[in-house]
Enzyme design. Structure first.
Site, PDB file in Angstrom:
ATOM      1  N   LYS A  13     -40.205  24.853  59.237  1.00  0.00           N
ATOM      2  CA  LYS A  13     -40.522  26.282  59.076  1.00  0.00           C
ATOM      3  C   LYS A  13     -41.652  26.483  58.078  1.00  0.00           C
ATOM      4  O   LYS A  13     -42.602  27.215  58.337  1.00  0.00           O
ATOM      5  CB  LYS A  13     -39.296  27.063  58.553  1.00  0.00           C
ATOM      6  CG  LYS A  13     -38.064  26.968  59.412  1.00  0.00           C
ATOM      7  CD  LYS A  13     -36.907  27.764  58.817  1.00  0.00           C
ATOM      8  CE  LYS A  13     -36.419  27.261  57.464  1.00  0.00           C
ATOM      9  NZ  LYS A  13     -35.855  25.887  57.490  1.00  0.00           N
ATOM     10  N   ARG A 171     -26.005  21.227  53.656  1.00  0.00           N
ATOM     11  CA  ARG A 171     -26.886  22.332  54.039  1.00  0.00           C
ATOM     12  C   ARG A 171     -26.901  22.526  55.550  1.00  0.00           C
ATOM     13  O   ARG A 171     -27.023  23.642  56.039  1.00  0.00           O
ATOM     14  CB  ARG A 171     -28.295  22.082  53.507  1.00  0.00           C
ATOM     15  CG  ARG A 171     -28.363  22.253  51.995  1.00  0.00           C
ATOM     16  CD  ARG A 171     -29.592  21.621  51.415  1.00  0.00           C
ATOM     17  NE  ARG A 171     -30.807  22.297  51.805  1.00  0.00           N
ATOM     18  CZ  ARG A 171     -32.013  21.733  51.780  1.00  0.00           C
ATOM     19  NH1 ARG A 171     -32.139  20.486  51.397  1.00  0.00           N
ATOM     20  NH2 ARG A 171     -33.058  22.422  52.134  1.00  0.00           N
TER      21      ARG A 171
HETATM   22  P1  ADP Z   1     -35.176  24.588  53.507  1.00  0.00           P
HETATM   23  O1  ADP Z   1     -36.363  23.771  53.224  1.00  0.00           O
HETATM   24  O2  ADP Z   1     -33.932  23.847  53.733  1.00  0.00           O
HETATM   25  O3  ADP Z   1     -35.367  25.585  54.575  1.00  0.00           O
HETATM   26  P2  ADP Z   1     -35.412  26.465  51.315  1.00  0.00           P
HETATM   27  O4  ADP Z   1     -36.455  25.967  50.433  1.00  0.00           O
HETATM   28  O5  ADP Z   1     -35.734  27.567  52.250  1.00  0.00           O
HETATM   29  O6  ADP Z   1     -34.810  25.251  52.123  1.00  0.00           O
HETATM   30  O7  ADP Z   1     -34.125  26.914  50.477  1.00  0.00           O
HETATM   31  C1  ADP Z   1     -33.578  26.092  49.470  1.00  0.00           C
HETATM   32  C2  ADP Z   1     -32.304  26.742  48.960  1.00  0.00           C
HETATM   33  O8  ADP Z   1     -32.590  28.035  48.417  1.00  0.00           O
HETATM   34  C3  ADP Z   1     -31.223  26.978  49.999  1.00  0.00           C
HETATM   35  O9  ADP Z   1     -30.414  25.846  50.242  1.00  0.00           O
HETATM   36  C4  ADP Z   1     -30.442  28.128  49.350  1.00  0.00           C
HETATM   37  O10 ADP Z   1     -29.605  27.661  48.306  1.00  0.00           O
HETATM   38  C5  ADP Z   1     -31.551  28.954  48.705  1.00  0.00           C
HETATM   39  N1  ADP Z   1     -32.051  30.006  49.619  1.00  0.00           N
HETATM   40  C6  ADP Z   1     -33.313  30.116  50.125  1.00  0.00           C
HETATM   41  N2  ADP Z   1     -33.432  31.191  50.913  1.00  0.00           N
HETATM   42  C7  ADP Z   1     -32.218  31.815  50.912  1.00  0.00           C
HETATM   43  C8  ADP Z   1     -31.679  32.977  51.542  1.00  0.00           C
HETATM   44  N3  ADP Z   1     -32.430  33.754  52.357  1.00  0.00           N
HETATM   45  N4  ADP Z   1     -30.389  33.285  51.298  1.00  0.00           N
HETATM   46  C9  ADP Z   1     -29.624  32.548  50.493  1.00  0.00           C
HETATM   47  N5  ADP Z   1     -30.049  31.433  49.871  1.00  0.00           N
HETATM   48  C10 ADP Z   1     -31.330  31.048  50.078  1.00  0.00           C
HETATM   49  P1  ADP Z   2     -38.451  23.606  56.351  1.00  0.00           P
HETATM   50  O1  ADP Z   2     -39.347  24.601  55.673  1.00  0.00           O
HETATM   51  O2  ADP Z   2     -37.960  24.069  57.685  1.00  0.00           O
HETATM   52  O3  ADP Z   2     -37.327  23.145  55.468  1.00  0.00           O
HETATM   53  P2  ADP Z   2     -40.700  21.743  56.094  1.00  0.00           P
HETATM   54  O4  ADP Z   2     -41.831  22.474  56.697  1.00  0.00           O
HETATM   55  O5  ADP Z   2     -40.661  21.611  54.628  1.00  0.00           O
HETATM   56  O6  ADP Z   2     -39.309  22.319  56.669  1.00  0.00           O
HETATM   57  O7  ADP Z   2     -40.659  20.284  56.767  1.00  0.00           O
HETATM   58  C1  ADP Z   2     -39.674  19.320  56.389  1.00  0.00           C
HETATM   59  C2  ADP Z   2     -40.317  17.943  56.269  1.00  0.00           C
HETATM   60  O8  ADP Z   2     -40.695  17.466  57.565  1.00  0.00           O
HETATM   61  C3  ADP Z   2     -41.594  17.937  55.433  1.00  0.00           C
HETATM   62  O9  ADP Z   2     -41.669  16.703  54.756  1.00  0.00           O
HETATM   63  C4  ADP Z   2     -42.704  18.071  56.457  1.00  0.00           C
HETATM   64  O10 ADP Z   2     -43.925  17.468  56.015  1.00  0.00           O
HETATM   65  C5  ADP Z   2     -42.124  17.317  57.661  1.00  0.00           C
HETATM   66  N1  ADP Z   2     -42.479  17.908  58.950  1.00  0.00           N
HETATM   67  C6  ADP Z   2     -42.682  19.234  59.246  1.00  0.00           C
HETATM   68  N2  ADP Z   2     -42.979  19.397  60.552  1.00  0.00           N
HETATM   69  C7  ADP Z   2     -42.943  18.163  61.111  1.00  0.00           C
HETATM   70  C8  ADP Z   2     -43.152  17.665  62.448  1.00  0.00           C
HETATM   71  N3  ADP Z   2     -43.441  18.487  63.464  1.00  0.00           N
HETATM   72  N4  ADP Z   2     -43.024  16.327  62.636  1.00  0.00           N
HETATM   73  C9  ADP Z   2     -42.706  15.494  61.604  1.00  0.00           C
HETATM   74  N5  ADP Z   2     -42.497  15.897  60.338  1.00  0.00           N
HETATM   75  C10 ADP Z   2     -42.611  17.211  60.087  1.00  0.00           C
END
Ligand code: ADP
Ligand code: ADP
Ligand code: ZN
Length: 214
Positions: A13, A171
């Protein structure tokens, strides 16, 4: 244009949201990044959020909503935004729908980046994050020019505490229980779009652009 990115932790994302934001000149709003910035600056909000984040749990809706609604009120949001990591629960989604409806407004697209659980754990263990600028890399799929150093700002990269395998599994459970229902919620609103998040980053981005420009 108002866009929501849906998907499991590590689905990509953030990676895609940053590119969408750059292409369309709209802000990328990541609640995770905002919480981490608060944590780093040791604010009250950061201290409260940390208890939940470290355990792989969601921060309570009330706290999250307060933070997001403040962010939406800022000037740069007037032409839209791409939301990454929000909403993550049905009450958050309902609050967003209502806040926008009060202004005769609505979200345009909810894009679900679909990646099966099996692929998530390995993706997360290779993720490296810059806590200085929010940059995200992957040791194999998106490496930096110099190992351990952020290309964008020169900051030091870390493996996030909550990206360790035990916490990732937790998670993922939280995701299935609390966030996955949003797929149906936005499907019913008629704005859900699906992309295959297992493709490489470039191809995922291409699929998203096709949707946004259809
Ligand atoms: P990911 O990379 O898994 O999508 P984020 O960086 O978006 O993780 O979120 C990391 C943590 O921050 C989550 O595991 C949660 O604890 C908190 N968090 C982020 N966005 C939200 C939300 N919209 N509601 C509740 N908790 C959130
Ligand atoms: P999210 O925001 O959903 O938690 P991230 O964008 O941080 O996810 O991506 C999670 C990990 O996977 C990062 O290390 C990123 O560089 C890698 N990644 C993201 N998209 C891809 C893809 N299409 N293929 C392989 N690795 C990816
Ligand atoms: Zn950086």
């Amino acid at each position: 244009m108002k866009i929501i990115m849906l998907g499991a932790p590590g689905a990509g994302k953030g990676t895609q949201a940053k590119r969408i934001a750059a292409k369309y000149g709209i802000p990328h709003i990541s609640t995770g990044d905002i919480f981490r910035a608060n944590l780093k600056n040791e604010t009250e909000l950061g201290k409260k959020a940390k208890e939940y984040m470290d355990q792989g749990l969601l921060v309570p809706d009330e706290l999250t909503l307060e933070l997001v609604m403040d962010r939406f009120a800022q000037d740069d949001c007037k032409n839209g935004y791409v939301l990454d990591g929000f909403p993550r629960t049905i009450p958050q989604a309902e609050a967003l729908t209502k806040a926008l409806a009060d202004k005769q407004d609505a979200v345009d697209f909810a894009i679900n980046v679909d990646v099966p659980d099996e692929a998530i754990v390995s993706r997360m263990s290779g993720r490296r994050a810059c806590l200085n600028c929010g940059g995200t890399y992957h040791v194999e799929f998106n490496p930096t020019k110099t190992e351990g150093i952020c290309d964008a700002c020169g900051g030091k990269l870390v493996l996030r505490e909550d990206d360790k395998p035990e916490t990732v599994l937790k998670r993922l459970n939280v995701y299935h229980e609390q966030t996955q229902p949003l797929i149906d919620y936005y499907s019913e609103q008629g704005i859900l779009k699906e992309v295959d998040g297992t493709l490489d980053m470039e191809d995922v981005f291409g699929a998203i652009i096709t949707i946004l420009e259809a």
